[in-house]
Design a protein around this motif. Structure first.
Motif, PDB file in Angstrom:
ATOM      1  N   ARG B  94      13.309  49.046  41.549  1.00  0.00           N
ATOM      2  CA  ARG B  94      11.944  49.041  42.091  1.00  0.00           C
ATOM      3  C   ARG B  94      11.622  50.330  42.819  1.00  0.00           C
ATOM      4  O   ARG B  94      12.433  50.857  43.589  1.00  0.00           O
ATOM      5  CB  ARG B  94      11.782  47.876  43.059  1.00  0.00           C
ATOM      6  CG  ARG B  94      10.474  47.863  43.822  1.00  0.00           C
ATOM      7  CD  ARG B  94      10.273  46.532  44.492  1.00  0.00           C
ATOM      8  NE  ARG B  94      11.171  46.287  45.603  1.00  0.00           N
ATOM      9  CZ  ARG B  94      10.933  46.630  46.859  1.00  0.00           C
ATOM     10  NH1 ARG B  94       9.831  47.266  47.168  1.00  0.00           N
ATOM     11  NH2 ARG B  94      11.796  46.340  47.815  1.00  0.00           N
ATOM     12  N   ARG B  95      10.406  50.804  42.558  1.00  0.00           N
ATOM     13  CA  ARG B  95       9.815  51.866  43.356  1.00  0.00           C
ATOM     14  C   ARG B  95       8.562  51.297  43.996  1.00  0.00           C
ATOM     15  O   ARG B  95       7.714  50.767  43.307  1.00  0.00           O
ATOM     16  CB  ARG B  95       9.461  53.071  42.484  1.00  0.00           C
ATOM     17  CG  ARG B  95       8.698  54.161  43.235  1.00  0.00           C
ATOM     18  CD  ARG B  95       8.517  55.383  42.338  1.00  0.00           C
ATOM     19  NE  ARG B  95       7.801  55.080  41.118  1.00  0.00           N
ATOM     20  CZ  ARG B  95       6.490  55.052  41.006  1.00  0.00           C
ATOM     21  NH1 ARG B  95       5.724  55.286  42.053  1.00  0.00           N
ATOM     22  NH2 ARG B  95       5.915  54.800  39.859  1.00  0.00           N
ATOM     23  N   HIS B  97       6.204  48.869  45.060  1.00  0.00           N
ATOM     24  CA  HIS B  97       6.071  47.444  44.749  1.00  0.00           C
ATOM     25  C   HIS B  97       6.164  47.128  43.257  1.00  0.00           C
ATOM     26  O   HIS B  97       5.908  46.008  42.850  1.00  0.00           O
ATOM     27  CB  HIS B  97       4.737  46.934  45.279  1.00  0.00           C
ATOM     28  CG  HIS B  97       4.632  47.059  46.758  1.00  0.00           C
ATOM     29  ND1 HIS B  97       5.319  46.240  47.629  1.00  0.00           N
ATOM     30  CD2 HIS B  97       3.953  47.937  47.531  1.00  0.00           C
ATOM     31  CE1 HIS B  97       5.040  46.599  48.872  1.00  0.00           C
ATOM     32  NE2 HIS B  97       4.227  47.620  48.838  1.00  0.00           N
ATOM     33  N   THR B  98       6.548  48.089  42.449  1.00  0.00           N
ATOM     34  CA  THR B  98       6.595  47.883  41.006  1.00  0.00           C
ATOM     35  C   THR B  98       8.041  47.844  40.533  1.00  0.00           C
ATOM     36  O   THR B  98       8.821  48.748  40.820  1.00  0.00           O
ATOM     37  CB  THR B  98       5.848  49.005  40.278  1.00  0.00           C
ATOM     38  OG1 THR B  98       4.499  49.041  40.749  1.00  0.00           O
ATOM     39  CG2 THR B  98       5.857  48.764  38.778  1.00  0.00           C
ATOM     40  N   GLN B  99       8.383  46.788  39.819  1.00  0.00           N
ATOM     41  CA  GLN B  99       9.736  46.661  39.279  1.00  0.00           C
ATOM     42  C   GLN B  99       9.761  47.066  37.815  1.00  0.00           C
ATOM     43  O   GLN B  99       8.850  46.748  37.048  1.00  0.00           O
ATOM     44  CB  GLN B  99      10.240  45.223  39.427  1.00  0.00           C
ATOM     45  CG  GLN B  99      10.442  44.823  40.877  1.00  0.00           C
ATOM     46  CD  GLN B  99      11.470  43.733  41.074  1.00  0.00           C
ATOM     47  OE1 GLN B  99      12.434  43.634  40.332  1.00  0.00           O
ATOM     48  NE2 GLN B  99      11.283  42.919  42.104  1.00  0.00           N
ATOM     49  N   TYR B 100      10.830  47.747  37.455  1.00  0.00           N
ATOM     50  CA  TYR B 100      11.052  48.192  36.093  1.00  0.00           C
ATOM     51  C   TYR B 100      12.296  47.477  35.573  1.00  0.00           C
ATOM     52  O   TYR B 100      13.336  47.484  36.228  1.00  0.00           O
ATOM     53  CB  TYR B 100      11.230  49.712  36.057  1.00  0.00           C
ATOM     54  CG  TYR B 100      10.021  50.442  36.574  1.00  0.00           C
ATOM     55  CD1 TYR B 100       9.906  50.768  37.916  1.00  0.00           C
ATOM     56  CD2 TYR B 100       8.970  50.771  35.723  1.00  0.00           C
ATOM     57  CE1 TYR B 100       8.792  51.412  38.407  1.00  0.00           C
ATOM     58  CE2 TYR B 100       7.849  51.424  36.201  1.00  0.00           C
ATOM     59  CZ  TYR B 100       7.762  51.728  37.544  1.00  0.00           C
ATOM     60  OH  TYR B 100       6.647  52.361  38.024  1.00  0.00           O
TER      61      TYR B 100
END
Lengths: 116, 110
Positions: B94-95, B97-100
């Motif tokens: 995660r960066r 609030h976005t998860q990859y």
């Protein structure tokens, strides 16, 4: 606790038709909202996200979603569906949960079938 | 290319045989987590890590262990797998609030 509801388990549309996938969430504050797509045998790809600001957000592959606070909804739309859009779509809410954890809570998914 | 990788992608094993699923990210993210995906249940968080040497339980941690000795790696360990751990597993980093997510590991425990 937060929750996400995707009311439609399976939707079938014809190629070229418009599409709307529904998502409702339950959370006390404004959440971080996401749509992910999972093609058969593939991982999860981020389509779009909403954090704040303009309630209509644009994503990849021609998708858009609209955040409606009054309805606790974040529906995904596409004006003209392509056969390659056949996949499973997941709505997710990102919240701070229990101390320092931040996690995604997912809906159970909507499977999209596209007829030629 | 920025990505999360998992290995193996597919694994069939037997009850009780210890296994490790590796996860690596090249985005220098501090936060990493593991999810499992089951039909009708969606994705559920197993464990997460806020940084090196900092890990904690998610919603369904029973039967799993993790470690975070380096920022880029976050392996998932099943010390004594059971058939109810048959599932599709995703690692994520995660960066903000976005998860990859990684591509997933399909595990079958016989």
């Amino acid at each position: 606790a937060q929750s996400v509801t995707q009311p439609d388990i399976h939707i079938t549309v014809s190629e070229g038709a418009s599409l709307e996938l529904r998502c409702n969430y339950s959370y006390g504050a404004t959440p971080y909202l996401f749509w992910y797509v999972q093609s058969p045998g593939q991982g999860l790809q981020l389509l779009l996200k909403y954090f704040s600001g303009d309630t209509l957000v644009q994503g990849i592959k021609g998708f858009e979603a609209e955040f409606k606070r009054s309805q606790s909804s974040f529906n995904l739309r596409k004006p003209s569906v392509h056969w390659s859009d056949a996949a499973e779509y997941f709505c997710a809410v990102g919240v701070n949960s229990g101390g320092s954890n931040y996690k995604l809570t997912f809906g159970k998914g909507t499977l999209l079938t596209v007829n030629p | 290319e920025a990505q999360v990788t998992q290995n193996p992608r597919y694994l069939i094993t037997v009850t009780g045989k210890k296994l490790t699923v590796t996860c690596s990210q090249n985005m220098n993210h501090e936060y990493m987590s593991w999810y499992r995906q089951d039909p009708g249940l969606g994705l559920r968080q197993i464990y997460y890590s806020m940084n090196v040497e900092v890990t904690d339980k998610g919603d369904v941690p029973e039967g799993y262990k993790v470690s975070r000795k380096e920022k880029r790696n976050f392996p998932l360990i099943l010390e004594s797998p059971s058939p109810n751990q048959t599932s599709l597993y995703f690692c994520a980093s995660r960066r903000t609030h976005t998860q990859y997510f990684g591509p997933g590991t399909r595990l079958t425990v016989l």
